[in-house]
Motif scaffolding. Structure first.
Motif, PDB file in Angstrom:
ATOM      1  N   THR A 140     184.149 104.363  58.048  1.00 56.61           N
ATOM      2  CA  THR A 140     182.847 103.890  58.508  1.00 56.61           C
ATOM      3  C   THR A 140     181.764 104.543  57.662  1.00 56.61           C
ATOM      4  O   THR A 140     181.664 105.763  57.600  1.00 56.61           O
ATOM      5  CB  THR A 140     182.641 104.247  59.998  1.00 56.61           C
ATOM      6  OG1 THR A 140     183.727 103.701  60.749  1.00 56.61           O
ATOM      7  CG2 THR A 140     181.326 103.695  60.509  1.00 56.61           C
ATOM      8  N   CYS A 141     180.966 103.724  56.997  1.00 54.27           N
ATOM      9  CA  CYS A 141     179.906 104.195  56.106  1.00 54.27           C
ATOM     10  C   CYS A 141     178.573 104.142  56.840  1.00 54.27           C
ATOM     11  O   CYS A 141     178.184 103.092  57.368  1.00 54.27           O
ATOM     12  CB  CYS A 141     179.840 103.321  54.857  1.00 54.27           C
ATOM     13  SG  CYS A 141     181.430 103.100  54.024  1.00 54.27           S
ATOM     14  N   ILE A 142     177.843 105.263  56.822  1.00 52.63           N
ATOM     15  CA  ILE A 142     176.589 105.371  57.569  1.00 52.63           C
ATOM     16  C   ILE A 142     175.492 105.871  56.630  1.00 52.63           C
ATOM     17  O   ILE A 142     175.673 106.880  55.948  1.00 52.63           O
ATOM     18  CB  ILE A 142     176.743 106.347  58.759  1.00 52.63           C
ATOM     19  CG1 ILE A 142     177.911 105.906  59.645  1.00 52.63           C
ATOM     20  CG2 ILE A 142     175.456 106.462  59.542  1.00 52.63           C
ATOM     21  CD1 ILE A 142     178.344 106.950  60.658  1.00 52.63           C
ATOM     22  N   ALA A 143     174.368 105.164  56.629  1.00 56.61           N
ATOM     23  CA  ALA A 143     173.179 105.627  55.891  1.00 56.61           C
ATOM     24  C   ALA A 143     172.396 106.505  56.854  1.00 56.61           C
ATOM     25  O   ALA A 143     172.103 106.105  57.980  1.00 56.61           O
ATOM     26  CB  ALA A 143     172.334 104.440  55.443  1.00 56.61           C
ATOM     27  N   THR A 144     172.085 107.715  56.415  1.00 60.68           N
ATOM     28  CA  THR A 144     171.393 108.663  57.297  1.00 60.68           C
ATOM     29  C   THR A 144     170.020 109.007  56.744  1.00 60.68           C
ATOM     30  O   THR A 144     169.756 108.872  55.543  1.00 60.68           O
ATOM     31  CB  THR A 144     172.203 109.968  57.448  1.00 60.68           C
ATOM     32  OG1 THR A 144     172.229 110.652  56.197  1.00 60.68           O
ATOM     33  CG2 THR A 144     173.607 109.688  57.914  1.00 60.68           C
ATOM     34  N   SER A 145     169.175 109.474  57.654  1.00 56.16           N
ATOM     35  CA  SER A 145     167.878 109.995  57.247  1.00 56.16           C
ATOM     36  C   SER A 145     167.640 111.262  58.028  1.00 56.16           C
ATOM     37  O   SER A 145     168.045 111.379  59.190  1.00 56.16           O
ATOM     38  CB  SER A 145     166.765 108.984  57.487  1.00 56.16           C
ATOM     39  OG  SER A 145     166.711 108.617  58.836  1.00 56.16           O
ATOM     40  N   LYS A 146     166.998 112.237  57.374  1.00 58.68           N
ATOM     41  CA  LYS A 146     166.760 113.523  58.013  1.00 58.68           C
ATOM     42  C   LYS A 146     165.852 113.362  59.227  1.00 58.68           C
ATOM     43  O   LYS A 146     166.088 113.945  60.268  1.00 58.68           O
ATOM     44  CB  LYS A 146     166.151 114.491  56.988  1.00 58.68           C
ATOM     45  CG  LYS A 146     166.045 115.910  57.475  1.00 58.68           C
ATOM     46  CD  LYS A 146     165.579 116.815  56.352  1.00 58.68           C
ATOM     47  CE  LYS A 146     165.610 118.246  56.818  1.00 58.68           C
ATOM     48  NZ  LYS A 146     165.246 119.149  55.752  1.00 58.68           N
ATOM     49  N   ASN A 147     164.831 112.565  59.048  1.00 60.68           N
ATOM     50  CA  ASN A 147     163.882 112.323  60.136  1.00 60.68           C
ATOM     51  C   ASN A 147     164.220 110.989  60.810  1.00 60.68           C
ATOM     52  O   ASN A 147     164.610 110.033  60.115  1.00 60.68           O
ATOM     53  CB  ASN A 147     162.441 112.283  59.615  1.00 60.68           C
ATOM     54  CG  ASN A 147     162.048 113.607  59.022  1.00 60.68           C
ATOM     55  OD1 ASN A 147     162.346 114.667  59.567  1.00 60.68           O
ATOM     56  ND2 ASN A 147     161.379 113.572  57.870  1.00 60.68           N
ATOM     57  N   PRO A 148     164.029 110.890  62.121  1.00 63.45           N
ATOM     58  CA  PRO A 148     164.304 109.606  62.790  1.00 63.45           C
ATOM     59  C   PRO A 148     163.451 108.489  62.208  1.00 63.45           C
ATOM     60  O   PRO A 148     162.317 108.703  61.814  1.00 63.45           O
ATOM     61  CB  PRO A 148     163.929 109.881  64.252  1.00 63.45           C
ATOM     62  CG  PRO A 148     164.001 111.371  64.403  1.00 63.45           C
ATOM     63  CD  PRO A 148     163.620 111.928  63.068  1.00 63.45           C
ATOM     64  N   ARG A 149     164.015 107.308  62.172  1.00 66.26           N
ATOM     65  CA  ARG A 149     163.309 106.129  61.672  1.00 66.26           C
ATOM     66  C   ARG A 149     163.489 104.984  62.630  1.00 66.26           C
ATOM     67  O   ARG A 149     164.362 105.019  63.499  1.00 66.26           O
ATOM     68  CB  ARG A 149     163.814 105.771  60.267  1.00 66.26           C
ATOM     69  CG  ARG A 149     165.297 105.473  60.235  1.00 66.26           C
ATOM     70  CD  ARG A 149     165.839 105.122  58.852  1.00 66.26           C
ATOM     71  NE  ARG A 149     165.406 103.812  58.442  1.00 66.26           N
ATOM     72  CZ  ARG A 149     164.952 103.553  57.222  1.00 66.26           C
ATOM     73  NH1 ARG A 149     164.928 104.483  56.285  1.00 66.26           N
ATOM     74  NH2 ARG A 149     164.551 102.342  56.908  1.00 66.26           N
ATOM     75  N   THR A 150     162.691 103.971  62.514  1.00 70.16           N
ATOM     76  CA  THR A 150     162.864 102.752  63.301  1.00 70.16           C
ATOM     77  C   THR A 150     163.046 101.599  62.331  1.00 70.16           C
ATOM     78  O   THR A 150     162.571 101.640  61.198  1.00 70.16           O
ATOM     79  CB  THR A 150     161.633 102.487  64.210  1.00 70.16           C
ATOM     80  OG1 THR A 150     160.478 102.435  63.402  1.00 70.16           O
ATOM     81  CG2 THR A 150     161.477 103.560  65.265  1.00 70.16           C
ATOM     82  N   GLY A 151     163.758 100.605  62.758  1.00 64.92           N
ATOM     83  CA  GLY A 151     164.038  99.448  61.903  1.00 64.92           C
ATOM     84  C   GLY A 151     165.240  99.682  61.028  1.00 64.92           C
ATOM     85  O   GLY A 151     165.731 100.789  60.866  1.00 64.92           O
ATOM     86  N   LYS A 152     165.725  98.590  60.466  1.00 62.77           N
ATOM     87  CA  LYS A 152     166.904  98.647  59.602  1.00 62.77           C
ATOM     88  C   LYS A 152     166.500  99.038  58.179  1.00 62.77           C
ATOM     89  O   LYS A 152     165.379  98.793  57.757  1.00 62.77           O
ATOM     90  CB  LYS A 152     167.602  97.301  59.593  1.00 62.77           C
ATOM     91  CG  LYS A 152     168.212  96.941  60.945  1.00 62.77           C
ATOM     92  CD  LYS A 152     169.197  95.820  60.777  1.00 62.77           C
ATOM     93  CE  LYS A 152     169.963  95.568  62.042  1.00 62.77           C
ATOM     94  NZ  LYS A 152     171.206  96.281  62.101  1.00 62.77           N
ATOM     95  N   ILE A 153     167.466  99.623  57.478  1.00 65.42           N
ATOM     96  CA  ILE A 153     167.207  99.937  56.066  1.00 65.42           C
ATOM     97  C   ILE A 153     167.220  98.631  55.280  1.00 65.42           C
ATOM     98  O   ILE A 153     167.847  97.651  55.684  1.00 65.42           O
ATOM     99  CB  ILE A 153     168.238 100.942  55.503  1.00 65.42           C
ATOM    100  CG1 ILE A 153     169.663 100.429  55.676  1.00 65.42           C
ATOM    101  CG2 ILE A 153     168.083 102.300  56.125  1.00 65.42           C
ATOM    102  CD1 ILE A 153     170.715 101.279  54.988  1.00 65.42           C
ATOM    103  N   GLU A 154     166.520  98.619  54.149  1.00 61.65           N
ATOM    104  CA  GLU A 154     166.441  97.391  53.340  1.00 61.65           C
ATOM    105  C   GLU A 154     166.900  97.644  51.931  1.00 61.65           C
ATOM    106  O   GLU A 154     166.748  98.615  51.345  1.00 61.65           O
ATOM    107  CB  GLU A 154     165.013  96.863  53.341  1.00 61.65           C
ATOM    108  CG  GLU A 154     164.570  96.490  54.732  1.00 61.65           C
ATOM    109  CD  GLU A 154     163.116  96.037  54.757  1.00 61.65           C
ATOM    110  OE1 GLU A 154     162.478  95.927  53.723  1.00 61.65           O
ATOM    111  OE2 GLU A 154     162.644  95.769  55.864  1.00 61.65           O
TER     112      GLU A 154
END
Length: 181
Positions: free
Chosen positions: A167-181
Motif C-alpha cells: 500500500t503506497c501512501i503520500a504523506t505530509s508533515k502538516n495536515p492537509r485537506t483535499g486530494k493531492i494533484e
C-alpha cells in the motif's frame, strides 16, 4: 333419660371421642407453607442486568473507538488517513474523508503475486513501484514540498492472514485537506 357418666355421642350413643389427628400442630395446622427465599430470583436478575450493562458498554466502546478505523490491509486507493502509523507493524489505520484534515492519502495498492511469502527483501523491492505510481496518480505531487512516501507491506505473519498487497501512501508533515494533484 339418664346417661352414664362420660362423653355422649349423637343420638344417645356412647361413642368414644375421636382420636387425635396424627401430626397435628394445633389450631394452625392448615397454615400456608413457609415462603421460599427470593434470593435466587434476585441473584438471577442481578446477573441478567449486569450482562446487559456489559454488552451495552462494549457496544458503545466499539462504536466510539472504531469509528473510521480500517484494517490496514483493507484500505484502497483514494482513502485518506488522519495519522501516519509510527510502527513497522500496522494492523489498523484511521481513515477520514479527504476533505477533512489528514496526513496521508493512499494512492496505490499493488497486489503481490500469490504463492509462498517471497521474503522481506522481495517485498521491499516490490515497494519500489510506489514512486512511479505516485507520478501516475498525482503528476504534480513531486513538485509539492513536504510530500513523502510511506509504504505498508505484508510481513510473513500478515501473509498467513491473506495480506498480499503493498500500500503506497503520500504523506505530509502538516495536515492537509483535499486530494493531492
Amino acid at each position: 333419660m339418664t346417661y352414664p357418666p362420660g362423653p355422649h355421642g349423637p343420638q344417645g350413643h356412647n361413642y368414644p371421642p375421636p382420636p387425635p389427628q396424627p401430626y397435628s400442630t394445633g389450631p394452625d395446622q392448615f397454615s400456608a407453607l413457609p415462603k421460599k427465599s427470593s434470593a435466587p430470583k434476585w441473584a438471577l436478575l442481578g446477573v441478567v442486568v449486569l450482562a446487559a450493562i456489559v454488552v451495552a458498554a462494549g457496544a458503545v466502546f466499539y462504536f466510539a473507538r472504531d469509528r473510521g478505523t480500517t484494517e490496514a490491509s483493507q484500505v484502497r486507493s483514494g482513502d485518506c488517513l488522519t495519522e501516519i502509523p509510527d510502527s513497522s507493524r500496522v494492523l489498523y489505520v484511521k481513515t477520514v474523508s479527504c476533505d477533512q484534515p489528514h496526513k496521508g492519502e493512499v494512492f496505490a495498492v499493488l497486489p503481490l503475486p500469490d504463492g509462498a511469502f517471497p521474503g522481506d527483501a522481495a517485498v521491499v523491492k516490490y515497494a519500489d513501484k510506489c514512486a512511479p505510481a505516485l507520478n501516475e496518480y498525482a503528476p504534480n505531487a513531486n513538485s509539492e514540498s513536504g510530500i513523502q512516501l510511506f509504504v505498508l507491506y505484508p510481513t510473513a505473519d500478515s501473509w498467513q492472514r491473506g495480506d498480499r498487497s503493498v500500500t503506497c501512501i503520500a504523506t505530509s508533515k502538516n495536515p492537509r485537506t483535499g486530494k493531492i494533484e
